[in-house]
Every structure is written in structure tokens, then in C-alpha cells.
Scaffold this active site. Structure first.
Site, PDB file in Angstrom:
ATOM      1  CE1 TYR A 225      13.228 139.797  25.254  1.00 44.04           C
ATOM      2  CE2 TYR A 225      11.182 139.741  26.472  1.00 44.04           C
ATOM      3  CZ  TYR A 225      11.675 140.333  25.308  1.00 44.04           C
ATOM      4  OH  TYR A 225      11.418 141.218  24.346  1.00 44.04           O
TER       5      TYR A 225
ATOM      6  N   PRO B 216       3.196 143.102  27.184  1.00 44.03           N
ATOM      7  CG  PRO B 216       3.995 144.693  28.536  1.00 44.03           C
ATOM      8  CD  PRO B 216       2.754 143.684  28.248  1.00 44.03           C
TER       9      PRO B 216
ATOM     10  CG  HIS C 137      19.540 145.376  20.005  1.00 42.62           C
ATOM     11  ND1 HIS C 137      19.266 145.157  21.274  1.00 42.62           N
ATOM     12  CD2 HIS C 137      20.192 146.527  20.033  1.00 42.62           C
ATOM     13  CE1 HIS C 137      19.690 145.991  21.999  1.00 42.62           C
ATOM     14  NE2 HIS C 137      20.260 146.791  21.433  1.00 42.62           N
TER      15      HIS C 137
ATOM     16  CE1 TYR D 222      11.261 139.859  21.550  1.00 41.06           C
ATOM     17  CE2 TYR D 222      12.813 141.313  20.029  1.00 41.06           C
ATOM     18  CZ  TYR D 222      12.192 140.922  21.182  1.00 41.06           C
ATOM     19  OH  TYR D 222      12.425 141.974  22.348  1.00 41.06           O
TER      20      TYR D 222
ATOM     21  CE  LYS E 267       6.486 140.504  17.740  1.00 38.74           C
ATOM     22  NZ  LYS E 267       7.425 141.092  17.006  1.00 38.74           N
TER      23      LYS E 267
END
Ligand SMILES: Cc1cc2nc3c(=O)[nH]c(=O)nc-3n(C[C@H](O)[C@H](O)[C@H](O)COP(=O)(O)OP(=O)(O)OC[C@H]3O[C@@H](n4cnc5c(N)ncnc54)[C@H](O)[C@@H]3O)c2cc1C
Length: 392
Positions: free
Chosen positions: A201, A293, A72, A384, A297
Site C-alpha cells: 500500500y 476497496p 500472506h 485486516y 472487505k
């Protein structure tokens, strides 16, 4: 029995450690309380930082992951009825994340260890660690009803948040830093093609929702819920209805549903035990720290601890050096706290809490900022995809 490194726990931390030590010629034995089947089917994390994926490839266990994992290059933040894409790759000089289930990583590592003649004892009972402040710590356990003892040079506590290693450290040694978030995640695994090619998200007035995936046929979806709620209060229809509401957009986006394969509620916790070592016992992964979560990570942080510990053990066995072992905790905690900060920030920005309207407005402003400022988006992206590793 004797080995150089006795490892408690066959999760990602314990298995990766055993695998990397083997490549350096260092012996280990892994003791696991659950069955092999249980470890290989426990659905948990699914997002690998590029550094974690690179480590698996470089150490020879990335073959299936490279074939089946989904690369991704961005994620979507959805709020105010609109999508805002964060182009992770473009903002970080081409770095990516890889979607590949934690249980698949575990399967690959177990297979690699057993193929190489490695020792993993599943279904052991009554594991207890002792003589931690001597040069010959030991692990007692029962296997097939028989009492056994493993003598080692070092013990790696890779037994997760509820394990026995951290509580075996004498009182007064550890400082615990902890924050319980006022919400939980209801997660489902569904036999449904993901409705988006990238993770979404969603911050909605009714609460947070996350669309993730495990394969082109299986979706992983999460809903913010109350920590005290029971899964029985959430029949499948109610879950899909709530997901549809929270993912709604002005343009009329459609969620794909399908049979729910698994569901559960997970509390959201931030936790750090410091130092991550006592005598010859070293804590790695969830045994030492938990992150909510939202930033994906936990597994990656476990792999980061393993890197540091392997270098320290290698320096000890190859050159008699003890400085890297002495610096293990400090080296890990620098990354742990930065990852705690990022996970807490993502969590508070995206969830609705009872703090009130003022904070809801601040979080919306944060989302607006992060999706309109290149500097802010870059800060999200570099965390990220995974912060760089300092040289050992
Ligand atoms: C719902 C959910 C979603 C998540 N999503 C993500 C994500 O997207 N990305 C991410 O990076 N992380 C995520 N995480 C976090 C991630 O799963 C954990 O951080 C990761 O499993 C930590 O690995 P570990 O090896 O340290 O611990 P664990 O995976 O907990 O492994 C510990 C092992 O020790 C064994 N054990 C326990 N006690 C004993 C004992 N007494 N004796 C012997 N063995 C014992 C356990 O059975 C287990 O196999 C998620 C977690 C959850 C719960």
C-alpha cells in the site's frame, strides 16, 4: 415453482448462501441476470480474511483454494520512500489472509452447487420480487422468453449494489447512509509476476497506489485517480509510468510490468442501507452495503452476512424460532459499521485529497504512528485479518 429460499444474484453472497443452506438441508433456487461465463470471469476482489477462507474449507469448497491460494502473513505500507511491514500474523496470534480471486471462489461455488444438483438459473430477465410482507413472497422473472414465478418462504436479495431487491422495499422503510469519496481507483490486471511477495500500500505525493496479485504470474495493480476520468485517458504506458513513480523508494525498487489483460476505473463509495430486511426479504452483501476497496472487505462482509442469515434460517426451520431472523439486521450491522470505519480509515490515511496540506500531514502522522506503535499496528492487523465472529 416453489422453494424455501429464493435467492436473487449468483455473486459470492448468493452462491455461498445457497451452498451453506444445502448443507443444512434447506432448499434454494438462485436467479442470476448474467451468464455463467460472465460470473466466472468478472475480476473483482482477491483478499480473503482467514475467517472467510476457513468457512469455505469447512463447508467443503476450499480444495482448489487451499492448493492455489497464496497465504500472506503481512502487508507493506510504503511512504516517505521506505517500506514499513505490518506483521499481521505476529500481531494477531498467527492469523493470516489468503490471496485468491473472487471469480475463482465463484467458480468453486457454482461447481459445488451444480454437482450437488442445485438450481442456478443464469441469464434470467425482468426479475421482480413481491408479497414481501406475507409468509409466501414470490419472485417473477423471464427465462428463455417465458414468464415464470418462484414462490418461497424467504427471499435473499444478493443482487449487489445495482440490483432490484433493495429498490423493491417500500419508500420510507430504509435509512440510507452514504459517503462518496473524492477519488476513484484505476485497476489493471497484468501478465507480470508480482514485484513483491506481499501487498504494498503506497502513499505518495502524487496519490495512492496498491500492488496486489492473483497468482505468481499475474499482478493486480491500482492507482488513485479522479472519479471523472475516463479509462481512454490512461493508455498502458501512462499507467506503468505513474505506477513506477508512486512505488519509487529511496533504495530504487523495481516494478515488473507486462501485458495489461484488463483495466477499469471504479468509484469509491461508502454506503449502508438500514435495516437489512423488510418482511420476508433479507438483503445480503453489496445489496445492503458498499465499502471502499482499500481494506479488502466487500467480499468478506458479504460472507459474514451469509453466516448470520444461515444460522437464522436454520433456527427457523429446525426449531420454529424467529428471534434470529428478527435480529438479522442488527447482528449484521454491528459488523458492517465496524468494517465501514476501518475501510474509511485506511482509505483516508492512504489517499491524497483536495483537503489540503494540513490533512496530508495528518495522514502521514497516522502512517508514522501505525508503523511505530505496536498498539496501533495491532488495531490495523486485527481488522485486516478479520474481526472475530460473535456466537449466534
Ligand atoms: C475493483 C474491485 C475490487 C474489489 N476488491 C475487493 C477485495 O480485495 N476484497 C474484498 O473483500 N472485496 C473487494 N471488492 C468488493 C467485492 O467484489 C464485493 O463486495 C462482492 O462482489 C460482493 O458480493 P455480492 O455477492 O454481495 O455482490 P455481487 O458480486 O455484485 O453479485 C451480485 C450478483 O447479482 C446479479 N444481479 C444483479 N441484478 C440482478 C437482477 N436484477 N436479477 C438477477 N441477478 C442480478 C449480478 O449479476 C451479480 O452476479 C472489490 C470490488 C471491486 C469492484
Amino acid at each position: 415453482m416453489r422453494t424455501q429460499v429464493g435467492i436473487v444474484g449468483a455473486g459470492p453472497a448468493g452462491l455461498l448462501l445457497s451452498h451453506l443452506l444445502h448443507l443444512r438441508g434447506i432448499d434454494s433456487v438462485v436467479l442470476e441476470a448474467r451468464s455463467r461465463h460472465y460470473c466466472e470471469t468478472r475480476i473483482r476482489a482477491g483478499v480473503l480474511e482467514q475467517g472467510t477462507a476457513d468457512l469455505l474449507v469447512a463447508s467443503g469448497v476450499g480444495g482448489r483454494m487451499t492448493r492455489e491460494g497464496l497465504v500472506h502473513r503481512g502487508i507493506v505500507l510504503r511512504f516517505g520512500g521506505r517500506d514499513h511491514r505490518i506483521d499481521l500474523s505476529e500481531l494477531t496470534g498467527g492469523r493470516t489472509i489468503l490471496v485468491y480471486g473472487q471469480h475463482e471462489v465463484v467458480k468453486d461455488l457454482i461447481a459445488a452447487r451444480l454437482d450437488a444438483g442445485g438450481e442456478i438459473f443464469f441469464d434470467v430477465e425482468d426479475v421482480a420480487v413481491g408479497d414481501l410482507d406475507t409468509a409466501a413472497p414470490r419472485i417473477r422473472f423471464r427465462r428463455g422468453g417465458e414468464a415464470r414465478e418462484l414462490r418461497c418462504d424467504f427471499i435473499a436479495g444478493c443482487d449487489g449494489f445495482h440490483g432490484i431487491c433493495r429498490p423493491s422495499i417500500p419508500p420510507g422503510v430504509l435509512t440510507i447512509y452514504e459517503h462518496a469519496h473524492p477519488f476513484a481507483w484505476l485497476g489493471i490486471l497484468a501478465q507480470a509476476p508480482p514485484a513483491s511477495a506481499e501487498l504494498i500500500y503506497a502513499s505518495h505525493a502524487r496519490g495512492f497506489a496498491l500492488l496486489s496479485m492473483r497468482s505468481p504470474e499475474v499482478s493486480r495493480l491500482y492507482l488513485q485517480c479522479e472519479p471523472a476520468e475516463a479509462i481512454g485517458e490512461w493508455p498502458d504506458d501512462r499507467i506503468w509510468q505513474e505506477l513506477r513513480r508512486r512505488f519509487e523508494t529511496d533504495e530504487g525498487w523495481t516494478l515488473r510490468d507486462g501485458p495489461v489483460l484488463q483495466k477499469g476505473i471504479t468509484a469509491m463509495r461508502s454506503f449502508v442501507a438500514s435495516p437489512m430486511q423488510h418482511g420476508r426479504l433479507f438483503l445480503l452483501g453489496d445489496a445492503a452495503h458498499i465499502v471502499p476497496p482499500t481494506g479488502a472487505k466487500g467480499l468478506n462482509l458479504a460472507a459474514a452476512d451469509v453466516r448470520v442469515f444461515v444460522e437464522a434460517l436454520d433456527a427457523f426451520y429446525a426449531a420454529g424460532r424467529t428471534d434470529l431472523l428478527a435480529g438479522y439486521s442488527a447482528a449484521c450491522l454491528r459488523r458492517v459499521w465496524k468494517v465501514q470505519r476501518f475501510s474509511w480509515w485506511m482509505t483516508s490515511m492512504l489517499h491524497r485529497s483536495a483537503e489540503g496540506e494540513f490533512f496530508d500531514r495528518l495522514h502521514l502522522a497516522e502512517l508514522d504512528y501505525v508503523t511505530s506503535s505496536r498498539a496501533a499496528a495491532t488495531a490495523l492487523a486485527e481488522n485486516y485479518v478479520g474481526l472475530p465472529f460473535a456466537p449466534a
